[in-house]
Design a protein around this motif. Structure first.
Motif, PDB file in Angstrom:
ATOM      1  N   LYS A 206       2.354   7.789   4.553  1.00 19.63           N
ATOM      2  CA  LYS A 206       1.830   6.441   4.364  1.00 19.63           C
ATOM      3  C   LYS A 206       2.991   5.462   4.325  1.00 19.63           C
ATOM      4  O   LYS A 206       4.049   5.764   3.760  1.00 19.63           O
ATOM      5  CB  LYS A 206       1.011   6.360   3.071  1.00 19.63           C
ATOM      6  N   LEU A 207       2.770   4.281   4.884  1.00 20.94           N
ATOM      7  CA  LEU A 207       3.848   3.298   5.007  1.00 20.94           C
ATOM      8  C   LEU A 207       3.312   1.903   4.751  1.00 20.94           C
ATOM      9  O   LEU A 207       2.333   1.476   5.380  1.00 20.94           O
ATOM     10  CB  LEU A 207       4.452   3.383   6.410  1.00 20.94           C
ATOM     11  N   CYS A 208       3.964   1.189   3.825  1.00 23.63           N
ATOM     12  CA  CYS A 208       3.601  -0.189   3.513  1.00 23.63           C
ATOM     13  C   CYS A 208       4.748  -1.106   3.907  1.00 23.63           C
ATOM     14  O   CYS A 208       5.918  -0.820   3.608  1.00 23.63           O
ATOM     15  CB  CYS A 208       3.301  -0.323   2.021  1.00 23.63           C
ATOM     16  N   VAL A 209       4.423  -2.201   4.569  1.00 25.63           N
ATOM     17  CA  VAL A 209       5.425  -3.175   5.028  1.00 25.63           C
ATOM     18  C   VAL A 209       5.082  -4.545   4.464  1.00 25.63           C
ATOM     19  O   VAL A 209       3.980  -5.064   4.716  1.00 25.63           O
ATOM     20  CB  VAL A 209       5.462  -3.267   6.566  1.00 25.63           C
ATOM     21  N   THR A 210       6.009  -5.146   3.710  1.00 25.54           N
ATOM     22  CA  THR A 210       5.803  -6.521   3.267  1.00 25.54           C
ATOM     23  C   THR A 210       6.346  -7.460   4.342  1.00 25.54           C
ATOM     24  O   THR A 210       7.407  -7.216   4.916  1.00 25.54           O
ATOM     25  CB  THR A 210       6.498  -6.789   1.925  1.00 25.54           C
ATOM     26  N   LEU A 211       5.607  -8.535   4.598  1.00 28.06           N
ATOM     27  CA  LEU A 211       5.921  -9.447   5.695  1.00 28.06           C
ATOM     28  C   LEU A 211       6.169 -10.866   5.192  1.00 28.06           C
ATOM     29  O   LEU A 211       5.900 -11.843   5.897  1.00 28.06           O
ATOM     30  CB  LEU A 211       4.773  -9.435   6.711  1.00 28.06           C
ATOM     31  N   GLY A 212       6.673 -10.987   3.969  1.00 20.02           N
ATOM     32  CA  GLY A 212       6.964 -12.303   3.399  1.00 20.02           C
ATOM     33  C   GLY A 212       5.720 -13.157   3.280  1.00 20.02           C
ATOM     34  O   GLY A 212       4.674 -12.705   2.811  1.00 20.02           O
ATOM     35  N   SER A 213       5.816 -14.400   3.717  1.00 22.94           N
ATOM     36  CA  SER A 213       4.692 -15.323   3.600  1.00 22.94           C
ATOM     37  C   SER A 213       3.511 -14.927   4.486  1.00 22.94           C
ATOM     38  O   SER A 213       2.400 -15.443   4.328  1.00 22.94           O
ATOM     39  CB  SER A 213       5.141 -16.741   3.965  1.00 22.94           C
ATOM     40  N   LYS A 214       3.748 -13.995   5.413  1.00 19.59           N
ATOM     41  CA  LYS A 214       2.670 -13.558   6.323  1.00 19.59           C
ATOM     42  C   LYS A 214       1.821 -12.442   5.717  1.00 19.59           C
ATOM     43  O   LYS A 214       0.860 -11.994   6.343  1.00 19.59           O
ATOM     44  CB  LYS A 214       3.273 -13.105   7.662  1.00 19.59           C
ATOM     45  N   GLY A 215       2.192 -11.943   4.533  1.00 23.21           N
ATOM     46  CA  GLY A 215       1.388 -10.922   3.889  1.00 23.21           C
ATOM     47  C   GLY A 215       2.005  -9.551   3.951  1.00 23.21           C
ATOM     48  O   GLY A 215       3.206  -9.377   3.725  1.00 23.21           O
ATOM     49  N   ALA A 216       1.195  -8.546   4.282  1.00 25.79           N
ATOM     50  CA  ALA A 216       1.676  -7.163   4.287  1.00 25.79           C
ATOM     51  C   ALA A 216       0.781  -6.315   5.170  1.00 25.79           C
ATOM     52  O   ALA A 216      -0.329  -6.710   5.536  1.00 25.79           O
ATOM     53  CB  ALA A 216       1.701  -6.597   2.865  1.00 25.79           C
ATOM     54  N   ALA A 217       1.287  -5.138   5.502  1.00 23.52           N
ATOM     55  CA  ALA A 217       0.521  -4.165   6.282  1.00 23.52           C
ATOM     56  C   ALA A 217       0.661  -2.796   5.624  1.00 23.52           C
ATOM     57  O   ALA A 217       1.678  -2.503   4.988  1.00 23.52           O
ATOM     58  CB  ALA A 217       1.024  -4.116   7.726  1.00 23.52           C
ATOM     59  N   PHE A 218      -0.348  -1.964   5.784  1.00 26.08           N
ATOM     60  CA  PHE A 218      -0.348  -0.634   5.171  1.00 26.08           C
ATOM     61  C   PHE A 218      -0.962   0.368   6.139  1.00 26.08           C
ATOM     62  O   PHE A 218      -2.125   0.244   6.515  1.00 26.08           O
ATOM     63  CB  PHE A 218      -1.140  -0.669   3.858  1.00 26.08           C
ATOM     64  N   TYR A 219      -0.151   1.346   6.540  1.00 25.06           N
ATOM     65  CA  TYR A 219      -0.687   2.480   7.292  1.00 25.06           C
ATOM     66  C   TYR A 219      -1.065   3.535   6.264  1.00 25.06           C
ATOM     67  O   TYR A 219      -0.194   4.090   5.578  1.00 25.06           O
ATOM     68  CB  TYR A 219       0.345   3.035   8.279  1.00 25.06           C
ATOM     69  N   ASP A 220      -2.345   3.811   6.123  1.00 24.85           N
ATOM     70  CA  ASP A 220      -2.834   4.675   5.046  1.00 24.85           C
ATOM     71  C   ASP A 220      -3.016   6.127   5.478  1.00 24.85           C
ATOM     72  O   ASP A 220      -3.654   6.908   4.775  1.00 24.85           O
ATOM     73  CB  ASP A 220      -4.147   4.140   4.483  1.00 24.85           C
ATOM     74  N   GLY A 221      -2.422   6.488   6.611  1.00 29.09           N
ATOM     75  CA  GLY A 221      -2.558   7.840   7.126  1.00 29.09           C
ATOM     76  C   GLY A 221      -3.565   7.954   8.250  1.00 29.09           C
ATOM     77  O   GLY A 221      -3.579   8.935   8.982  1.00 29.09           O
ATOM     78  N   ARG A 222      -4.398   6.892   8.398  1.00 29.97           N
ATOM     79  CA  ARG A 222      -5.413   6.904   9.450  1.00 29.97           C
ATOM     80  C   ARG A 222      -5.395   5.639  10.298  1.00 29.97           C
ATOM     81  O   ARG A 222      -5.626   5.675  11.496  1.00 29.97           O
ATOM     82  CB  ARG A 222      -6.818   7.058   8.829  1.00 29.97           C
ATOM     83  N   ARG A 223      -5.090   4.512   9.658  1.00 34.87           N
ATOM     84  CA  ARG A 223      -5.199   3.231  10.364  1.00 34.87           C
ATOM     85  C   ARG A 223      -4.220   2.245   9.749  1.00 34.87           C
ATOM     86  O   ARG A 223      -3.757   2.431   8.612  1.00 34.87           O
ATOM     87  CB  ARG A 223      -6.621   2.695  10.249  1.00 34.87           C
ATOM     88  N   LEU A 224      -3.940   1.185  10.499  1.00 38.15           N
ATOM     89  CA  LEU A 224      -3.039   0.135  10.030  1.00 38.15           C
ATOM     90  C   LEU A 224      -3.863  -1.047   9.529  1.00 38.15           C
ATOM     91  O   LEU A 224      -4.589  -1.674  10.300  1.00 38.15           O
ATOM     92  CB  LEU A 224      -2.100  -0.303  11.147  1.00 38.15           C
ATOM     93  N   LEU A 225      -3.748  -1.328   8.241  1.00 36.30           N
ATOM     94  CA  LEU A 225      -4.469  -2.425   7.610  1.00 36.30           C
ATOM     95  C   LEU A 225      -3.518  -3.595   7.379  1.00 36.30           C
ATOM     96  O   LEU A 225      -2.321  -3.395   7.185  1.00 36.30           O
ATOM     97  CB  LEU A 225      -5.053  -1.978   6.268  1.00 36.30           C
TER      98      LEU A 225
END
Length: 289
Positions: A206-225
Motif C-alpha cells: 500500500k502506498l500513500c502520496v501527499t500532494l500538498g494543496s492538491k490533496g493526497a492519493a492512496f493505492y490500497d492494494g487494489r485501486r488508486l484513490l
C-alpha cells in the motif's frame, strides 16, 4: 485503544520565533493521542535542559515517556529551520545527537507484541545503530509496518530508503519522495505510473502520496484513490505531513474505508498547515466532512 509504536527522532525546531518541540515520530504521536490512540514513542534525549523539557512537554501532551532513553554525553536533537515566503520549511540537523543512539528498554520491547502498528521513518536511520535497531524491532512484531519517508539532505540516500521501504507494509511519501523512489521525475499527470514504479521497486502493498494543496492519493492494494485538500491560508507547513500521517494511521488500524480515512487525513493536514506549530489544539470534529 489502538497501540501505535512511533520510532525515531524527537527534537527541537529552531525558528526565528522560538524553539518548538517536534520531530516526525513525536508530532505523529501527539496527533495519534488526540485521535484516541495510545502512541508509544521510542526515542532518546540528552541529559540536558532541553531533554528535561522534552520529557515534561511530552507528558503534558498525554504521552508515555518510559520508552525515551536519556543519553549522557549527547545533546538533545535540534533542527535549524528556514521558512521560505510560502511557509515551506528546509532543515539542518546537527549531529551526533541523542536520537542517533536510540536504545530500546525491556518495558518498551514488551509492548511490541500487542501493538497495532509501528511507524518508522528514514531520518532516524541515518545512524547505523538505529538502522540495526529498526531491523530488530520489525523482526519482533506482527504489527502493521508503516514507513514514513522523510528525505532531508544529506540524509536522503536512495539505496538506504529503498531498503527500508522493502520492510514496510504501507509507505507514505510526498511528491518529491515519490519521484526519488520511482527513479524518474514526477508530474501529477504521471501519478499512477509513478505509484506503480515505486510498488515495483519496493514490493510494498500500500502506498500513500501527499500532494500538498492538491490533496493526497492512496493505492490500497487494489485501486488508486484520491482526495482533495480543503483550501486554507497556510501559516507554516511544519508538522502538517505528520498530522496527515497520524489521521491516516488511525483510520488504517481501525479498519475505516480507504476513501474516508484519506479524506480525514487531508482535512487534518490542512488544518495544521493553517496554524502556527506542529501540534495545535483542536477537537477531532474537524476531521468530519
Amino acid at each position: 485503544m489502538e497501540k501505535i509504536v512511533c520510532f525515531g527522532e524527537v527534537l527541537w525546531d529552531c525558528l526565528p520565533k522560538g524553539l518548538f518541540l517536534g520531530g516526525a515520530p513525536f508530532n505523529g504521536a501527539c496527533h495519534l493521542r488526540k485521535l484516541g490512540c495510545r502512541p508509544i514513542v521510542i526515542s532518546a534525549v540528552g541529559d540536558d535542559f532541553l531533554g528535561e523539557e522534552t520529557l515534561q512537554r511530552a507528558q503534558a501532551q498525554g504521552l508515555d515517556t518510559f520508552a525515551f532513553g536519556i543519553k549522557k554525553g549527547l545533546r538533545t536533537g535540534v533542527a535549524k529551520v528556514v521558512l521560505d515566503d510560502k511557509g515551506s520549511a528546509s532543515y539542518v540537523f546537527p549531529e551526533p545527537c541523542a536520537w542517533d543512539r536510540i536504545e530500546i528498554s525491556d518495558s518498551a520491547r514488551a509492548e511490541l507484541s500487542s501493538a497495532s502498528a509501528i511507524l518508522f521513518g528514514s531520518l532516524a536511520a541515518r545512524s547505523e545503530s538505529n538502522a540495526e535497531l529498526i531491523d530488530s524491532i520489525l523482526s519482533e512484531t506482527h504489527a502493521l509496518r508503516i514507513f514514513d519517508v522523510n528525505l532531508r539532505p544529506p540524509h536522503d540516500d536512495r539505496k538506504t530508503v529503498l531498503a527500508l521501504a522493502q520492510k514496510a507494509d504501507v509507505l507514505k511519501v510526498n511528491e518529491d519522495e515519490l519521484a526519488v523512489l520511482a527513479g524518474k521525475p514526477f508530474s501529477p499527470d504521471d501519478l499512477e505510473d509513478a505509484v506503480k514504479a515505486v510498488i515495483d521497486n519496493t514490493g510494498v502493498r500500500k502506498l500513500c502520496v501527499t500532494l500538498g494543496s492538491k490533496g493526497a492519493a492512496f493505492y490500497d492494494g487494489r485501486r488508486l484513490l484520491t482526495a482533495e485538500s480543503p483550501p486554507v491560508e497556510v501559516r507554516d507547513t511544519i508538522g502538517a505531513g505528520d498530522a496527515f500521517t497520524a489521521a491516516f494511521i488511525a483510520g488504517l488500524v481501525r479498519g475505516d474505508s480507504p476513501q474516508e480515512l484519506l479524506e480525514r487525513a487531508c482535512r487534518l493536514g490542512a488544518y495544521v498547515a493553517s496554524c502556527d506549530g506542529a501540534t495545535p489544539d483542536y477537537d477531532s470534529s474537524i476531521l468530519q466532512g
